[in-house]
Design a protein around this motif. Structure first.
Motif, PDB file in Angstrom:
ATOM      1  N   SER A 143       0.750  -1.071   0.204  1.00  0.00           N
ATOM      2  CA  SER A 143      -0.019  -0.183   0.064  1.00  0.00           C
ATOM      3  C   SER A 143       0.970   1.238   0.018  1.00  0.00           C
ATOM      4  O   SER A 143       1.553   1.454   1.116  1.00  0.00           O
ATOM      5  N   PHE A 144       0.747   2.311  -1.126  1.00  0.00           N
ATOM      6  CA  PHE A 144       1.390   3.329  -0.981  1.00  0.00           C
ATOM      7  C   PHE A 144       0.353   4.403  -0.292  1.00  0.00           C
ATOM      8  O   PHE A 144      -0.179   5.056  -0.925  1.00  0.00           O
ATOM      9  N   THR A 145       0.625   4.293   0.901  1.00  0.00           N
ATOM     10  CA  THR A 145      -0.362   4.996   1.804  1.00  0.00           C
ATOM     11  C   THR A 145      -0.470   6.748   1.532  1.00  0.00           C
ATOM     12  O   THR A 145       0.501   7.295   1.598  1.00  0.00           O
ATOM     13  N   GLN A 146      -1.624   7.028   1.535  1.00  0.00           N
ATOM     14  CA  GLN A 146      -1.786   8.498   1.419  1.00  0.00           C
ATOM     15  C   GLN A 146      -2.666   8.999   2.256  1.00  0.00           C
ATOM     16  O   GLN A 146      -2.765  10.279   2.722  1.00  0.00           O
ATOM     17  N   GLY A 160      -6.593   5.184   2.482  1.00  0.00           N
ATOM     18  CA  GLY A 160      -6.582   5.377   0.926  1.00  0.00           C
ATOM     19  C   GLY A 160      -4.891   5.443   0.669  1.00  0.00           C
ATOM     20  O   GLY A 160      -4.059   5.687   1.077  1.00  0.00           O
ATOM     21  N   SER A 161      -5.107   4.549  -0.623  1.00  0.00           N
ATOM     22  CA  SER A 161      -3.589   4.529  -1.211  1.00  0.00           C
ATOM     23  C   SER A 161      -3.603   4.957  -2.733  1.00  0.00           C
ATOM     24  O   SER A 161      -4.489   5.266  -3.283  1.00  0.00           O
ATOM     25  N   GLY A 162      -2.461   5.162  -3.108  1.00  0.00           N
ATOM     26  CA  GLY A 162      -2.263   5.844  -4.439  1.00  0.00           C
ATOM     27  C   GLY A 162      -1.709   4.608  -5.486  1.00  0.00           C
ATOM     28  O   GLY A 162      -1.033   3.450  -5.070  1.00  0.00           O
ATOM     29  N   GLY A 163      -1.776   4.806  -6.525  1.00  0.00           N
ATOM     30  CA  GLY A 163      -1.610   4.000  -7.460  1.00  0.00           C
ATOM     31  C   GLY A 163       0.051   3.945  -8.487  1.00  0.00           C
ATOM     32  O   GLY A 163      -0.181   4.537  -9.582  1.00  0.00           O
ATOM     33  N   THR A 164       0.921   3.821  -7.801  1.00  0.00           N
ATOM     34  CA  THR A 164       2.145   3.630  -8.334  1.00  0.00           C
ATOM     35  C   THR A 164       2.327   2.494  -9.065  1.00  0.00           C
ATOM     36  O   THR A 164       1.629   1.336  -8.712  1.00  0.00           O
ATOM     37  N   PHE A 192      -6.976   7.526 -11.971  1.00  0.00           N
ATOM     38  CA  PHE A 192      -7.026   8.087 -10.618  1.00  0.00           C
ATOM     39  C   PHE A 192      -6.011   7.737  -9.771  1.00  0.00           C
ATOM     40  O   PHE A 192      -6.092   6.544  -9.255  1.00  0.00           O
ATOM     41  N   PHE A 193      -5.231   8.878  -9.369  1.00  0.00           N
ATOM     42  CA  PHE A 193      -4.252   8.410  -8.217  1.00  0.00           C
ATOM     43  C   PHE A 193      -4.751   8.924  -6.898  1.00  0.00           C
ATOM     44  O   PHE A 193      -4.876  10.055  -6.467  1.00  0.00           O
ATOM     45  N   GLY A 194      -5.061   7.885  -6.023  1.00  0.00           N
ATOM     46  CA  GLY A 194      -5.621   8.221  -4.894  1.00  0.00           C
ATOM     47  C   GLY A 194      -4.920   8.824  -3.722  1.00  0.00           C
ATOM     48  O   GLY A 194      -3.474   8.842  -4.096  1.00  0.00           O
ATOM     49  N   GLU A 195      -5.354   9.841  -2.875  1.00  0.00           N
ATOM     50  CA  GLU A 195      -4.670  10.621  -2.031  1.00  0.00           C
ATOM     51  C   GLU A 195      -5.508  10.458  -0.932  1.00  0.00           C
ATOM     52  O   GLU A 195      -6.092   9.495  -0.279  1.00  0.00           O
ATOM     53  N   GLY A 196      -5.618  11.763   0.234  1.00  0.00           N
ATOM     54  CA  GLY A 196      -6.193  11.298   1.471  1.00  0.00           C
ATOM     55  C   GLY A 196      -7.535  10.969   1.497  1.00  0.00           C
ATOM     56  O   GLY A 196      -8.089  11.133   0.439  1.00  0.00           O
ATOM     57  N   ILE A 197      -7.797  10.657   2.838  1.00  0.00           N
ATOM     58  CA  ILE A 197      -9.379  10.061   2.882  1.00  0.00           C
ATOM     59  C   ILE A 197      -9.819  10.708   4.459  1.00  0.00           C
ATOM     60  O   ILE A 197      -8.776  10.955   5.183  1.00  0.00           O
ATOM     61  N   VAL A 198     -11.245  10.569   4.369  1.00  0.00           N
ATOM     62  CA  VAL A 198     -11.603  10.889   5.943  1.00  0.00           C
ATOM     63  C   VAL A 198     -13.197  10.368   5.852  1.00  0.00           C
ATOM     64  O   VAL A 198     -13.777  10.462   4.926  1.00  0.00           O
ATOM     65  N   GLY A 199     -13.518  10.149   7.172  1.00  0.00           N
ATOM     66  CA  GLY A 199     -14.885   9.752   7.284  1.00  0.00           C
ATOM     67  C   GLY A 199     -15.521  10.769   8.020  1.00  0.00           C
ATOM     68  O   GLY A 199     -14.970  11.330   9.135  1.00  0.00           O
TER      69      GLY A 199
END
Length: 399
Positions: A143-146, A160-164, A192-199
């Motif tokens: 997981s390329f953690t974002q 949420g992780s990014g797509g490297t 779509f290169f995923g980045e930060g998340i929040v609930g």
């Protein structure tokens, strides 16, 4: 008249260039992260979990199902900002924008931040605290953690992780902290290169990097239910319970209304340099976390976490996390320091637990903050923004 206008234009451009480089270097966008892979990644089942409704087998839902839900969404409204990023000089903003031709957005943004800090609040050097590891938990190493978010209601971790091209791609997942088993997740197309998340409430919000579009999911089912646009890069995200707070890799934080997803205000983060003694924008802000009324922020390629006053933008404390990851581990050694850097913050308010991880790390760590020297603590009581001896932070080593 023509010569006079040209001279003023050259003078203004020189002034803008000088102002944007006084505080700190802003890296070119092309150097920030590797490009996502050209093709999609295969989807595989990762977990078997037990839900309240009974035992079920869960999978990372395939890209096709995500695209089917995406096709049903209403087109997002055009991005709107609380303030035009090129509005450096009030009524002259349009003139500056026209002269610059919109060709160097980062330079304009840096100039605005520098001007904001020069005219803003002064403060002391940030206090420097250490850390102690309280517990270790497994983390999916691919997981390329974002971004991380801890759901107190479910007692689950969201990531949420990014797509490297050396990771499992852009995903949004929910998993058990103790075992690391993924309970449910969504795989996104590689564009779509995923980045930060929040609930917040019954929704999960997810940023993307340069596509400048965010996605909204139903928290329980992880069904894609909405999207919105913004006019900056998406990096990290948190919430104070009222607003979504977003970083874009600069020193500026954006506050969004969670219902309309429109920007309501911005905040420039600033820190005093230990060497220079000058206030300057603190750039490269990455993943964010709201903790006890402060905004905690990862700083891209730094081993420190900035603690930010959400009203003033002042960094009044730093948490040193150097040595947290075992750099001798064979898996970690496969990647550059940039690709394996500290990124990912979550907080369990009920049990007062702070979680940190990094890109491609094999563990999530629960850490305890260790206050600095005794005189620093006394100084903190006297001045909530620090100002005494005992260490400081030199953003990007240029202050």
């Amino acid at each position: 008249m023509v010569c006079s206008v040209a001279a003023r234009r050259i003078s203004l451009l020189i002034t803008l260039h000088f102002a944007s480089n006084v505080a700190a270097f802003v890296p070119p966008a092309s150097s920030l992260l590797r490009k996502p892979p050209s093709g999609g990644l295969s989807t595989r089942a990762l977990c078997t979990a037990r839900r309240k409704s009974g035992a079920i087998t869960c999978v990372i839902k395939d890209i096709e199902s995500w695209e089917a839900e995406f096709s049903k969404l209403k087109p997002p409204a055009a991005a709107s900002a609380a303030r035009d990023k090129t509005d450096l000089f009030g009524g002259f903003g349009d003139m500056v924008k026209g002269m610059m031709g919109g060709s160097d957005e980062q330079t304009i943004q840096a100039s605005r931040e520098t001007e904001d800090v020069r005219n803003g609040l002064d403060a002391g050097i940030p206090l420097l605290d250490g850390h102690a590891i309280e517990a270790e938990y497994p983390h999916v190493p691919e997981s390329f953690t974002q971004g991380l978010w801890w759901c107190e209601e479910e007692q689950k971790m969201y990531e949420g992780s990014g797509g490297t091209d050396f990771s499992h791609g852009t995903r949004l997942t929910r998993y058990d902290l103790e075992t690391g088993e993924v309970e449910m997740g969504r795989q996104l197309p590689s564009k779509f290169f995923g980045e930060g998340i929040v609930g917040l409430g019954d929704k999960i919000f997810q940023l993307t990097w340069r596509t400048k579009v965010g996605f909204v999911y139903d928290r329980e089912s992880m069904e894609l239910i909405g999207q919105w646009k913004y006019d900056y890069e998406g990096w990290g995200m948190t919430t104070d319970g009222k607003s979504l707070i977003v970083s874009d890799g600069t020193a500026t934080l954006h506050f969004l209304d969670p219902e309309t997803l429109q920007e309501t205000r911005t905040l420039v983060v600033r820190s005093k340099g230990f060497k220079s003694g000058q206030m300057a924008p603190l750039r490269r802000l990455n993943d964010l976390q709201w903790v006890k009324g402060d905004i905690y922020a990862n700083i891209w390629e730094s081993d420190r976490i900035a603690v930010i006053d959400p009203d003033t933008g002042v960094v009044w404390r730093m948490i040193e996390c150097k040595g947290l990851v075992d750099e001798s581990h064979p898996w970690i050694q496969k990647f550059s320091k940039s690709d394996r850097c500290l990124n990912g913050l979550a907080y369990d308010a009920k049990r007062d637990r702070l979680f940190v991880t990094g890109k491609l790390w094999i563990n999530i760590y629960e850490i305890k903050e260790l206050p600095g020297m005794g005189d620093q603590m006394k100084e903190r009581q006297a001045n909530p923004y620090g100002g005494g001896g005992g260490g400081g932070f030199d953003p990007l080593g240029l202050m």
